[in-house]
Structure formats: C-alpha cells, structure tokens
Design a protein around this motif. Structure first.
Motif, PDB file in Angstrom:
ATOM      1  N   CYS A  66     -15.894  15.578  -9.376  1.00 25.17           N
ATOM      2  CA  CYS A  66     -16.315  15.336 -10.954  1.00 25.17           C
ATOM      3  C   CYS A  66     -16.159  13.911 -11.113  1.00 25.17           C
ATOM      4  N   HIS A  67     -15.337  13.122 -10.323  1.00 27.66           N
ATOM      5  CA  HIS A  67     -15.130  11.514 -10.515  1.00 27.66           C
ATOM      6  C   HIS A  67     -15.879  10.901  -9.653  1.00 27.66           C
ATOM      7  N   GLN A  68     -16.492   9.699  -9.899  1.00 26.53           N
ATOM      8  CA  GLN A  68     -17.280   8.648  -8.892  1.00 26.53           C
ATOM      9  C   GLN A  68     -16.642   7.398  -9.163  1.00 26.53           C
ATOM     10  N   VAL A  69     -15.567   7.173  -8.187  1.00 27.78           N
ATOM     11  CA  VAL A  69     -14.717   5.949  -8.467  1.00 27.78           C
ATOM     12  C   VAL A  69     -15.368   4.728  -7.900  1.00 27.78           C
ATOM     13  N   MET A  70     -16.421   4.796  -7.149  1.00 28.27           N
ATOM     14  CA  MET A  70     -16.945   3.408  -6.719  1.00 28.27           C
ATOM     15  C   MET A  70     -17.975   2.709  -7.565  1.00 28.27           C
TER      16      MET A  70
ATOM     17  N   THR B 133     -15.534  -0.980 -12.173  1.00 27.41           N
ATOM     18  CA  THR B 133     -14.782   0.079 -12.296  1.00 27.41           C
ATOM     19  C   THR B 133     -13.456  -0.014 -13.025  1.00 27.41           C
ATOM     20  N   THR B 134     -12.894   0.807 -13.786  1.00 28.54           N
ATOM     21  CA  THR B 134     -11.390   0.904 -14.083  1.00 28.54           C
ATOM     22  C   THR B 134     -10.480   0.359 -12.992  1.00 28.54           C
ATOM     23  N   HIS B 135     -10.759   0.876 -11.920  1.00 23.56           N
ATOM     24  CA  HIS B 135      -9.687   0.746 -10.959  1.00 23.56           C
ATOM     25  C   HIS B 135      -9.698  -0.550 -10.441  1.00 23.56           C
ATOM     26  N   ALA B 136     -11.127  -1.290 -10.243  1.00 20.32           N
ATOM     27  CA  ALA B 136     -10.903  -2.787  -9.928  1.00 20.32           C
ATOM     28  C   ALA B 136     -10.392  -3.632 -10.868  1.00 20.32           C
ATOM     29  N   ARG B 137     -10.631  -3.062 -12.114  1.00 22.78           N
ATOM     30  CA  ARG B 137      -9.852  -4.017 -13.310  1.00 22.78           C
ATOM     31  C   ARG B 137      -8.292  -3.906 -13.294  1.00 22.78           C
ATOM     32  N   ALA B 138      -7.978  -2.429 -13.210  1.00 19.92           N
ATOM     33  CA  ALA B 138      -6.630  -2.250 -13.152  1.00 19.92           C
ATOM     34  C   ALA B 138      -5.850  -2.951 -12.148  1.00 19.92           C
ATOM     35  N   PHE B 139      -6.180  -2.830 -10.727  1.00 16.38           N
ATOM     36  CA  PHE B 139      -5.628  -3.535  -9.860  1.00 16.38           C
ATOM     37  C   PHE B 139      -5.599  -4.871  -9.792  1.00 16.38           C
TER      38      PHE B 139
ATOM     39  N   SER C 110      -5.890   2.182  -0.470  1.00 20.34           N
ATOM     40  CA  SER C 110      -5.280   2.962  -0.977  1.00 20.34           C
ATOM     41  C   SER C 110      -6.002   4.405  -0.733  1.00 20.34           C
ATOM     42  N   CYS C 111      -6.997   4.240  -0.904  1.00 22.55           N
ATOM     43  CA  CYS C 111      -8.046   5.352  -0.523  1.00 22.55           C
ATOM     44  C   CYS C 111      -8.838   5.468   0.563  1.00 22.55           C
ATOM     45  N   HIS C 112      -9.004   4.529   1.425  1.00 22.03           N
ATOM     46  CA  HIS C 112      -9.837   4.467   2.475  1.00 22.03           C
ATOM     47  C   HIS C 112      -8.931   4.450   3.693  1.00 22.03           C
TER      48      HIS C 112
ATOM     49  N   VAL D 174      -5.222  11.874  -1.455  1.00 17.77           N
ATOM     50  CA  VAL D 174      -5.377  10.527  -1.757  1.00 17.77           C
ATOM     51  C   VAL D 174      -5.344  10.159  -3.153  1.00 17.77           C
ATOM     52  N   CYS D 175      -6.012  10.760  -4.010  1.00 17.60           N
ATOM     53  CA  CYS D 175      -5.817  10.128  -5.409  1.00 17.60           C
ATOM     54  C   CYS D 175      -4.648  10.593  -6.111  1.00 17.60           C
ATOM     55  N   LEU D 176      -4.137  11.994  -5.591  1.00 11.81           N
ATOM     56  CA  LEU D 176      -2.940  12.377  -6.143  1.00 11.81           C
ATOM     57  C   LEU D 176      -1.616  11.546  -5.988  1.00 11.81           C
ATOM     58  N   GLN D 177      -1.696  10.768  -4.990  1.00  9.54           N
ATOM     59  CA  GLN D 177      -0.568   9.598  -4.663  1.00  9.54           C
ATOM     60  C   GLN D 177      -0.202   8.776  -5.908  1.00  9.54           C
ATOM     61  N   CYS D 178      -1.304   8.582  -6.741  1.00  7.25           N
ATOM     62  CA  CYS D 178      -1.136   7.852  -7.787  1.00  7.25           C
ATOM     63  C   CYS D 178      -1.163   8.747  -9.153  1.00  7.25           C
ATOM     64  N   HIS D 179      -1.740   9.709  -9.087  1.00  6.85           N
ATOM     65  CA  HIS D 179      -2.435  10.469 -10.251  1.00  6.85           C
ATOM     66  C   HIS D 179      -1.688  11.738 -10.521  1.00  6.85           C
ATOM     67  N   GLU D 180      -0.401  12.023  -9.828  1.00  3.35           N
ATOM     68  CA  GLU D 180       0.066  13.451  -9.838  1.00  3.35           C
ATOM     69  C   GLU D 180       0.532  13.907 -11.240  1.00  3.35           C
TER      70      GLU D 180
ATOM     71  N   VAL E 267       0.890  -1.006  -0.078  1.00  6.05           N
ATOM     72  CA  VAL E 267       0.196   0.150   0.038  1.00  6.05           C
ATOM     73  C   VAL E 267       0.833   1.094  -0.018  1.00  6.05           C
ATOM     74  N   GLN E 268       0.793   2.259  -1.042  1.00  6.46           N
ATOM     75  CA  GLN E 268       1.503   3.314  -0.972  1.00  6.46           C
ATOM     76  C   GLN E 268       1.048   4.308   0.283  1.00  6.46           C
ATOM     77  N   GLN E 269       2.289   4.770   1.035  1.00  6.93           N
ATOM     78  CA  GLN E 269       1.853   5.166   2.131  1.00  6.93           C
ATOM     79  C   GLN E 269       2.232   6.863   2.212  1.00  6.93           C
TER      80      GLN E 269
HETATM   81  C1  HEC Z   1      -2.916   3.234  -5.747  1.00  9.62           C
HETATM   82  C2  HEC Z   1      -3.061   3.959  -6.805  1.00  9.62           C
HETATM   83  C3  HEC Z   1      -4.337   4.755  -7.227  1.00  9.62           C
HETATM   84  C4  HEC Z   1      -4.947   5.676  -6.414  1.00  9.62           C
HETATM   85  C5  HEC Z   1      -5.017   5.881  -5.060  1.00  9.62           C
HETATM   86  C6  HEC Z   1      -6.157   6.228  -7.209  1.00  9.62           C
HETATM   87  N1  HEC Z   1      -5.969   5.674  -8.643  1.00  9.62           N
HETATM   88 FE1  HEC Z   1      -7.167   6.073 -10.369  1.00  9.62          FE
HETATM   89  N2  HEC Z   1      -6.168   4.713 -11.379  1.00  9.62           N
HETATM   90  C7  HEC Z   1      -5.115   4.132 -10.895  1.00  9.62           C
HETATM   91  C8  HEC Z   1      -4.613   3.069 -11.961  1.00  9.62           C
HETATM   92  C9  HEC Z   1      -3.639   2.063 -12.050  1.00  9.62           C
HETATM   93  C10 HEC Z   1      -5.619   3.268 -13.223  1.00  9.62           C
HETATM   94  C11 HEC Z   1      -5.779   2.639 -14.440  1.00  9.62           C
HETATM   95  C12 HEC Z   1      -4.637   2.711 -15.210  1.00  9.62           C
HETATM   96  C13 HEC Z   1      -4.411   4.302 -15.707  1.00  9.62           C
HETATM   97  O1  HEC Z   1      -5.236   4.598 -16.483  1.00  9.62           O
HETATM   98  O2  HEC Z   1      -3.620   4.865 -15.445  1.00  9.62           O
HETATM   99  C14 HEC Z   1      -6.479   4.453 -12.688  1.00  9.62           C
HETATM  100  C15 HEC Z   1      -7.334   5.148 -13.447  1.00  9.62           C
HETATM  101  C16 HEC Z   1      -8.288   6.233 -13.193  1.00  9.62           C
HETATM  102  C17 HEC Z   1      -9.003   7.031 -14.112  1.00  9.62           C
HETATM  103  C18 HEC Z   1      -9.171   6.811 -15.372  1.00  9.62           C
HETATM  104  C19 HEC Z   1     -10.323   5.786 -15.570  1.00  9.62           C
HETATM  105  C20 HEC Z   1     -10.998   5.443 -16.898  1.00  9.62           C
HETATM  106  O3  HEC Z   1     -11.700   4.642 -17.129  1.00  9.62           O
HETATM  107  O4  HEC Z   1     -10.282   6.308 -17.786  1.00  9.62           O
HETATM  108  C21 HEC Z   1      -9.447   8.004 -13.250  1.00  9.62           C
HETATM  109  C22 HEC Z   1     -10.756   9.081 -13.592  1.00  9.62           C
HETATM  110  C23 HEC Z   1      -9.103   7.938 -11.928  1.00  9.62           C
HETATM  111  N3  HEC Z   1      -8.129   6.810 -12.080  1.00  9.62           N
HETATM  112  C24 HEC Z   1      -9.409   8.627 -10.854  1.00  9.62           C
HETATM  113  C25 HEC Z   1      -8.932   8.446  -9.535  1.00  9.62           C
HETATM  114  C26 HEC Z   1      -9.454   9.098  -8.380  1.00  9.62           C
HETATM  115  C27 HEC Z   1     -10.639  10.414  -8.648  1.00  9.62           C
HETATM  116  C28 HEC Z   1      -8.767   8.883  -7.127  1.00  9.62           C
HETATM  117  C29 HEC Z   1      -9.164   9.179  -5.545  1.00  9.62           C
HETATM  118  C30 HEC Z   1     -10.383   9.001  -5.297  1.00  9.62           C
HETATM  119  C31 HEC Z   1      -7.950   7.578  -7.672  1.00  9.62           C
HETATM  120  N4  HEC Z   1      -8.102   7.572  -8.778  1.00  9.62           N
HETATM  121  C32 HEC Z   1      -7.108   6.858  -6.897  1.00  9.62           C
HETATM  122  C33 HEC Z   1      -4.328   4.276  -9.792  1.00  9.62           C
HETATM  123  C34 HEC Z   1      -5.072   4.941  -8.344  1.00  9.62           C
END
Ligand code: HEC
Ligand code: HEC
Ligand code: HEC
Ligand code: HEC
Ligand code: HEC
Ligand code: HEC
Ligand code: HEC
Ligand code: HEC
Ligand code: HEC
Ligand code: HEC
Length: 290
Positions: free
Chosen positions: A128-132, A53-59, A71-73, A100-106, A14-16
């Motif tokens: 703007c984003h609904q990640v669940m 969701t994209t996250h579930a699939r990616a992870f 990572s988010c909670h 929280v989100c920027l730790q992976c998306h900066e 887990v990224q800390q």
């Molecule tokens: C632990 C790392 C991590 C965290 C924390 C995280 N994400 Fe992501 N996110 C990813 C990965 C990996 C992907 C899928 C691969 C990619 O598109 O880069 C992704 C994809 C996305 C996408 C693109 C989805 C798509 O279908 O195009 C969005 C939007 C997004 N994240 C928003 C968020 C938001 C908002 C949060 C905070 C609530 C968040 N992320 C937290 C790792 C993370």
C-alpha cells in the motif's frame, strides 16, 4: 544534484532491531556505510525522487543517518564493494518487508498489524505504501488517494459504492479509512472494536439508549444495513417490507392482515407506520410507531 544529504555522523545510529542476516545470508559480514553520499554516486536518479518524500525530509531535518538508506536496505558495505551483490526488497517475504518498517512504526494504529487480516494474507506495508516516491499528498501511498489504493485489490467494493444508495465515498466526503483501520486487527478491520461502535462515530443519534429499544439494532446495524452500497433505499439489505418480514413472519398484526400486505393501501412498507425502526423515546412508542 541532490542537496541537503546529512553528513554521516561519527556515531552510527542505524537501528538494528532487524536481524539482517536472518533476512538474507547475503548480509553476512556486511557493515553499515552510513553515508548516503556514497550511495548517491551510483543512485542519483532514485535519490532525486526519494528526496521529495516524507522520509527524506524527516531524516534530513533530524540530520539522522539512522533513518537513511540502510534503515530499510540493510548494511551495504558489501554492495558498495560489489554492486552486483543486490537484494531486491520486493523479493523478500511480506512479513520481512513489514518488519523492516515496523522497527520505527510499530506504535499507534499499527499495534495490531501483526495479528491483522492484511499481514495474515501476506499484504505488506509496501503493498500500500511507496516510500521511494511521493505519489500522494500524505501517507506515501502507491496511488494518489486512500480509496484508489484500496481499489487496486478490492475492486468489488467500488461496484458496491456505485449502487443507488451508498456512503458518499465517490463524492469525496469520506474514504475507506473513515471506517477501516487497515493497520488494525479488529474484525473487519474497523476503526472501532465493533461494527455498531464504528457506525456511532458518525450516527450518534442511533446509539440510544432508547426508552423502547429494537433488539436487532443493538445487536448489529448489519441486521438491516449493508455498509458500502445497496440498490434498495437507505442502504437496506432488502426491499423494505421483506426486510422486516425476515424476522417478523406475521408482521405483528395477525388480526390486521391489511397491514401486512406488502403493497398495502398505506404505502409500500412497514416503516410507513413504524417510523422509528431504531428505537423510540416516545412514551407510547413501544411498537415503534412514533
Ligand atoms: C528509521 C526509522 C523509519 C523506518 C525504518 C521507516 N520509517 Fe516511515 N517514517 C519515519 C519517520 C521519522 C517519519 C516522519 C515522521 C512521522 O510522521 O512520524 C515516517 C513517516 C512515514 C509515513 C507517513 C508519511 C506521510 O507523509 O504522512 C509513512 C506512510 C511511512 N513512514 C511508511 C513507512 C514504510 C512503509 C516503511 C518501510 C518500507 C517505513 N516507513 C520505514 C521513520 C521510519
Ligand atoms: C523507508 C524505507 C526506505 C528508505 C529510507 C530508503 N528506501 Fe529505497 N526502497 C525501499 C523500498 C520499500 C523499496 C522497494 C520499492 C518497490 O519494490 O517498489 C526501495 C527500492 C529502492 C531501490 C530500487 C529501485 C528500483 O527502481 O528498482 C533503490 C536503488 C533504493 N531503494 C535506494 C535507496 C537509497 C539510495 C536510499 C537512501 C537515499 C533509500 N533507498 C532509502 C525503502 C526505502
Ligand atoms: C558503485 C555503485 C553503487 C553504489 C556506491 C551503491 N549502489 Fe546500490 N546498486 C548499484 C547497482 C549497479 C545496482 C543494481 C540494480 C540497479 O541498477 O538498480 C544497485 C542496486 C541497489 C538496490 C536495489 C536492489 C537491492 O539490492 O535491494 C538498492 C536498494 C541499493 N542499490 C541501495 C544502495 C545503497 C543504500 C547504497 C549506499 C549505501 C548503494 N546502493 C550504493 C550500484 C551501487
Ligand atoms: C492495506 C493497505 C495498507 C497497509 C498494508 C499498510 N498501510 Fe499504512 N496506511 C494506509 C493508508 C490508506 C494510510 C492513510 C490512512 C488515513 O488516511 O488515515 C496509511 C497511513 C500510514 C501512516 C501515516 C499515518 C499514521 O498512522 O501514522 C504510516 C506511518 C503508515 N501507514 C505505516 C505503515 C506501515 C509501517 C505498514 C506495515 C507495517 C503499513 N502502513 C501497512 C494503508 C496501508
Ligand atoms: C495488495 C492488495 C490489498 C490492498 C492494496 C488492500 N487490501 Fe484489504 N485485503 C487484502 C487481502 C488479500 C485480504 C484478505 C482476503 C480477503 O478478505 O479478501 C484483505 C482483507 C481486507 C478486509 C477484510 C478483513 C476481514 O477481517 O475480513 C478489509 C476490511 C480490507 N481488506 C480493507 C482494505 C482497505 C480499506 C484497503 C485500503 C486502505 C485495503 N484493504 C487495501 C488485500 C489488499
Ligand atoms: C461507512 C463505513 C465504511 C466505509 C466508508 C467503507 N467500509 Fe468497508 N466495511 C464496512 C463494514 C461495517 C464492513 C463489514 C465488517 C464486518 O462484517 O465485520 C466492511 C467490510 C469490508 C470488506 C470485507 C467484506 C467485503 O465486503 O468485501 C472490505 C474488503 C472492505 N470493507 C473494503 C472497503 C474499501 C476498499 C472501502 C473504500 C472504498 C470501504 N470498505 C469503505 C464499513 C465501511
Ligand atoms: C465517517 C462517518 C460515517 C460512518 C462511520 C458511518 N456513516 Fe453512515 N453516513 C455517513 C454520511 C456522510 C452519510 C450521508 C448522509 C447524507 O447524504 O445526508 C451516511 C448515510 C448513511 C445511511 C443513509 C443512506 C441513504 O441512502 O440515505 C445509512 C443507512 C447509514 N449511513 C448507515 C451507516 C451504518 C450502518 C454505519 C456503520 C457500518 C455507518 N453508516 C457509518 C457517514 C458515516
Ligand atoms: C431493524 C432494521 C434496522 C436496523 C437493525 C438498523 N436500521 Fe437503520 N434504518 C432502518 C430502516 C427501515 C430505515 C429507513 C427509515 C425510514 O425511511 O424512515 C433506516 C434508516 C437509517 C438511516 C437514514 C435515516 C436516518 O434515520 O437517519 C441511518 C443513518 C441508519 N438507518 C443508521 C443505522 C445504524 C447506525 C444502525 C445500527 C446502530 C441501524 N441503522 C440499524 C432499519 C434498521
Ligand atoms: C433481525 C431481526 C429483526 C428485523 C430485521 C426486524 N425486527 Fe423488529 N424485532 C425483532 C426482535 C428480536 C424484537 C423484540 C421482540 C420481543 O421483544 O418480543 C423486535 C421488536 C419489534 C417491534 C415491537 C414488538 C413488540 O412486541 O413490542 C416492532 C413494532 C418491530 N420489531 C418492527 C419491526 C419493523 C418495522 C422492522 C423492519 C423495519 C423490523 N422490526 C425488523 C427482530 C427484528
Ligand atoms: C398501517 C400502519 C402499519 C403498517 C403498514 C404496519 N404496522 Fe405494524 N403495527 C402498527 C400498529 C398501530 C401496531 C400496534 C398495534 C397493536 O398494538 O395492536 C403495530 C404492531 C406491530 C408489531 C407488534 C405486534 C405485537 O404483538 O405487539 C410488529 C412486530 C409489527 N407491527 C410489525 C410490522 C411489520 C413487519 C410490518 C410490515 C410488514 C408492519 N408492522 C406494518 C401499524 C402498522
């Protein structure tokens, strides 16, 4: 039954970079569970939705528990022992939510997010984003499309885009992101550093250089045009002749008053004769008439 949850790895990753104790003292002493299957025992319904969701699939593909629930909670050992020990994401300050989100998306388009107009006005990623839940085809937005997402707060822009002359957003040929980087920090959150450079991405013919330049065009397209919509033709900010007369008080032909009459015999506007308002490459186009 949700299928495919990655088995917890022996090495928690887990990224800390988020200091969760600073987020809330509730996290004091909590450790990472790193096992979505444990969460599933109580959150099956939420996880069923999340699984698409994209996250579930990616992870899941990466089999990387680091990218899962905590990572988010945050570390949830205490929550598991006592489920009433909760901390709703939505109650966190906007900046904390975004951190929280920027730790992976900066990176990428979000390099300037922290300095941008949205963050400064407490608009967070989750505004703007609904990640669940996957509601949009891409980008995990709170509504089905970019444009509808923006309209939840910028309803006035919809009004502009309904005017007689407008950029074809409602026709679906472009959307707000064609001109705006909402994650950015440029003035007006535009995709390019300046307004003109943004327009040139599609209207390259207006970039010039021209043999005969028209100064206000170089300065800013907004001297004559409004970007979203106008009730005057070609997105002009005012009715044709008045547009030019805001700067050219005598219309340029002091000795030819008939040219300057707003409804002159030659038509209704200066651009009947000055057909190249953006600049001319014609050897005798100095007065922008050819
Ligand atoms: C632990 C790392 C991590 C965290 C924390 C995280 N994400 Fe992501 N996110 C990813 C990965 C990996 C992907 C899928 C691969 C990619 O598109 O880069 C992704 C994809 C996305 C996408 C693109 C989805 C798509 O279908 O195009 C969005 C939007 C997004 N994240 C928003 C968020 C938001 C908002 C949060 C905070 C609530 C968040 N992320 C937290 C790792 C993370
Ligand atoms: C990419 C970041 C991210 C990941 C990964 C993530 N969540 Fe969430 N979760 C959020 C955000 C943001 C909210 C708040 C949504 C809101 O306020 O609308 C939330 C809300 C929730 C809620 C409250 C839902 C409600 O309706 O009140 C639960 C429960 C939850 N998540 C559980 C989980 C579980 C379990 C996992 C792992 C399977 C998980 N989350 C993975 C970001 C995430
Ligand atoms: C023993 C049952 C149980 C387990 C196990 C459990 N939760 Fe919860 N969780 C609850 C209850 C009860 C709530 C209260 C609100 C509700 O009904 O959504 C809750 C609320 C939440 C919320 C929304 C409020 C908040 O604190 O943010 C999140 C997020 C959440 N749980 C995440 C998780 C995660 C992640 C795991 C796995 C590490 C997990 N939960 C494991 C029972 C559980
Ligand atoms: C004001 C609304 C808004 C905010 C705030 C916002 N986003 Fe976005 N985001 C969007 C839109 C709209 C798109 C789709 C853009 C497109 O169509 O090109 C998007 C796309 C994305 C993508 C996928 C495309 C890419 O750039 O990689 C990711 C990841 C993402 N956002 C993460 C975040 C994170 C993280 C935050 C908070 C730091 C955030 N967003 C804040 C509106 C927003
Ligand atoms: C949750 C509400 C919310 C959403 C959703 C939202 N915005 Fe904003 N936006 C704001 C606020 C608040 C401001 C700052 C105050 C203002 O200028 O109105 C702002 C400012 C702006 C600005 C002006 C920036 C400046 O420098 O003057 C632009 C452009 C903008 N938003 C575009 C967008 C776009 C495009 C979207 C959709 C991707 C979007 N916004 C979605 C709330 C929102
Ligand atoms: C053709 C390009 C273009 C498109 C498409 C576009 N914008 Fe803009 N927008 C601009 C420009 C240029 C500005 C002026 C920026 C400045 O003055 O720095 C602007 C300004 C804004 C502002 C701040 C001033 C105001 O008018 O309130 C908001 C908010 C905004 N746009 C939202 C949106 C939304 C929402 C959409 C989609 C529905 C959208 N824009 C589509 C180019 C565009
Ligand atoms: C993403 C591409 C794109 C960008 C960026 C863009 N435009 Fe356009 N513009 C278009 C399209 C598409 C049309 C419609 C063309 C048509 O219908 O033939 C258009 C039409 C116009 C028109 C004519 C409208 C009418 O009613 O005839 C003007 C004026 C204009 N744009 C000015 C601008 C200005 C000023 C900017 C910068 C703020 C800008 N455009 C940025 C794509 C763009
Ligand atoms: C001095 C006022 C003025 C400025 C500044 C200006 N325009 Fe125009 N623009 C006009 C007028 C007037 C028309 C209508 C011309 C006609 O009907 O022949 C027009 C028409 C247009 C059109 C539609 C017709 C065509 O020629 O394609 C586009 C696109 C356009 N302008 C883009 C731009 C862009 C991009 C900029 C900034 C680089 C800009 N304009 C700056 C006055 C201006
Ligand atoms: C924002 C102010 C502004 C607007 C609006 C404007 N102009 Fe200009 N125009 C200028 C400036 C500044 C010059 C350069 C004057 C100079 O070099 O002495 C210029 C130069 C010209 C020239 C060449 C003059 C010369 O002495 O060679 C013509 C012709 C002209 N404009 C016509 C128009 C027409 C037609 C319109 C309306 C479509 C218009 N202008 C709108 C500011 C403006
Ligand atoms: C009937 C055609 C016609 C119309 C209509 C017209 N112009 Fe002209 N304009 C010209 C011609 C031709 C010249 C060059 C005349 C010259 O060199 O003496 C010119 C010259 C100019 C000049 C440059 C004067 C200078 O000192 O060199 C400006 C500025 C100008 N026009 C602005 C306007 C404006 C503003 C309007 C609308 C109110 C307008 N024109 C309407 C034909 C026209």
């Amino acid at each position: 039954m949700v299928v495919g949850w990655a088995v917890a790895s022996a090495q928690p990753r887990v990224q800390q970079t988020v200091d969760w104790t600073a987020v809330s003292p509730e996290f004091e002493g909590a450790t990472y569970v790193n096992d979505p299957a444990t969460c599933q025992t109580c959150h099956e319904e939420v996880m069923e939705t999340y699984a698409h969701t994209t996250h579930a699939r990616a992870f899941d593909l990466a089999s990387d528990p680091a990218g899962q629930c905590e990572s988010c909670h945050g570390p949830r050992s205490k929550h598991i022992e006592d489920p009433t020990d909760v901390l709703a994401f939505a109650t966190l300050p906007a900046r904390t939510q975004s951190a929280v989100c920027l730790q992976c998306h900066e990176g990428g388009s979000r390099m300037g997010f922290k300095a941008g107009a949205h963050q400064s006005n407490d608009v967070s990623c989750a505004s703007c984003h609904q990640v669940m839940e996957q509601r949009s085809d891409s980008a995990l937005l709170i509504t089905a499309s970019t444009t509808e997402t923006c309209y939840t707060c910028h309803a006035d822009v919809r009004g502009d885009l309904n005017k007689m002359s407008h950029h074809p957003v409602r026709e679906g040929k472009m959307d707000c992101a064609s001109c705006h980087n909402t994650h950015g920090a440029t003035p007006g959150l535009l995709v390019k550093a300046t307004l003109n450079d943004t327009c040139y991405t599609c209207h390259a013919d207006k970039r010039g250089p021209f043999l005969w330049e028209h100064a206000p065009v170089r300065e800013s397209c907004a001297n004559c045009h409004t970007p979203h919509g106008s009730n005057h033709r070609t997105l002009l900010t005012s009715k044709d002749p008045f547009q030019c007369l805001t700067c050219h008080s005598y219309g340029g032909h002091i000795n030819l008053p008939r040219y300057n009459r707003v409804s002159n015999p030659y038509g209704q506007g200066c651009s009947n004769c000055h057909i190249t308002p953006h600049g001319s490459n014609h050897p005798s186009g100095a007065k922008l008439t050819r």
